[in-house]
Write a protein that holds these residues in place. Sequence first.
Motif, PDB file in Angstrom:
ATOM      1  N   UNK A   2       0.743  -1.165   0.085  1.00  0.00           N
ATOM      2  CA  UNK A   2      -0.017   0.083  -0.040  1.00  0.00           C
ATOM      3  C   UNK A   2       0.776   1.296   0.049  1.00  0.00           C
ATOM      4  N   UNK A   3       0.413   2.212  -0.617  1.00  0.00           N
ATOM      5  CA  UNK A   3       1.103   3.651  -0.660  1.00  0.00           C
ATOM      6  C   UNK A   3       0.163   4.567   0.002  1.00  0.00           C
ATOM      7  N   UNK A   4       0.474   5.334   0.739  1.00  0.00           N
ATOM      8  CA  UNK A   4      -0.353   6.529   1.577  1.00  0.00           C
ATOM      9  C   UNK A   4      -0.015   8.016   1.009  1.00  0.00           C
ATOM     10  N   UNK A   5      -0.747   8.631   0.748  1.00  0.00           N
ATOM     11  CA  UNK A   5      -0.746  10.132   0.452  1.00  0.00           C
ATOM     12  C   UNK A   5      -0.528  10.790   1.700  1.00  0.00           C
ATOM     13  N   UNK A  11      -5.104   5.785   1.102  1.00  0.00           N
ATOM     14  CA  UNK A  11      -4.308   4.360   1.027  1.00  0.00           C
ATOM     15  C   UNK A  11      -4.574   3.987  -0.530  1.00  0.00           C
ATOM     16  N   UNK A  12      -3.731   3.584  -1.243  1.00  0.00           N
ATOM     17  CA  UNK A  12      -3.810   3.212  -2.443  1.00  0.00           C
ATOM     18  C   UNK A  12      -2.817   1.912  -2.600  1.00  0.00           C
ATOM     19  N   UNK A  18      -1.995   2.873 -10.942  1.00  0.00           N
ATOM     20  CA  UNK A  18      -2.226   2.834 -12.438  1.00  0.00           C
ATOM     21  C   UNK A  18      -3.212   2.846 -13.179  1.00  0.00           C
ATOM     22  N   UNK A  19      -4.586   2.423 -12.565  1.00  0.00           N
ATOM     23  CA  UNK A  19      -5.715   2.562 -12.983  1.00  0.00           C
ATOM     24  C   UNK A  19      -6.446   4.032 -12.879  1.00  0.00           C
ATOM     25  N   UNK A  48       1.994  11.208  -8.620  1.00  0.00           N
ATOM     26  CA  UNK A  48       0.883  11.801  -8.288  1.00  0.00           C
ATOM     27  C   UNK A  48      -0.288  11.027  -7.477  1.00  0.00           C
ATOM     28  N   UNK A  49      -0.571  11.624  -6.527  1.00  0.00           N
ATOM     29  CA  UNK A  49      -2.006  11.056  -5.616  1.00  0.00           C
ATOM     30  C   UNK A  49      -3.166  10.916  -6.616  1.00  0.00           C
ATOM     31  N   UNK A  50      -3.821   9.828  -6.771  1.00  0.00           N
ATOM     32  CA  UNK A  50      -4.946   9.843  -7.574  1.00  0.00           C
ATOM     33  C   UNK A  50      -6.148  10.405  -7.073  1.00  0.00           C
ATOM     34  N   UNK A  51      -6.115  10.582  -5.675  1.00  0.00           N
ATOM     35  CA  UNK A  51      -7.216  11.529  -4.823  1.00  0.00           C
ATOM     36  C   UNK A  51      -7.139  12.960  -5.211  1.00  0.00           C
TER      37      UNK A  51
END
Length: 59
Positions: A2-5, A11-12, A18-19, A48-51
């Motif tokens: 998991x990766x966190x912004x 959390x991603x 990628x999606x 970059x954060x997708x959120x």
Amino acid sequence: MAVMCKNCGGHFTQVELTQRRIPPHPWPLTRFGQTVATENLASGDVRACPECGCRTLRG
């Protein structure tokens, strides 16, 4: 893994990174988000954060 912004707190997974599309206008940076963004740019991490769209991801 998991990766966190560190700006929005999201959390991603690697698949989500990628999606999901990055928003066209990034959210404002928090104080801590600004610190993380500066450190990431210095280290060459430009994901970059997708959120929130900020470059504040940490693994």
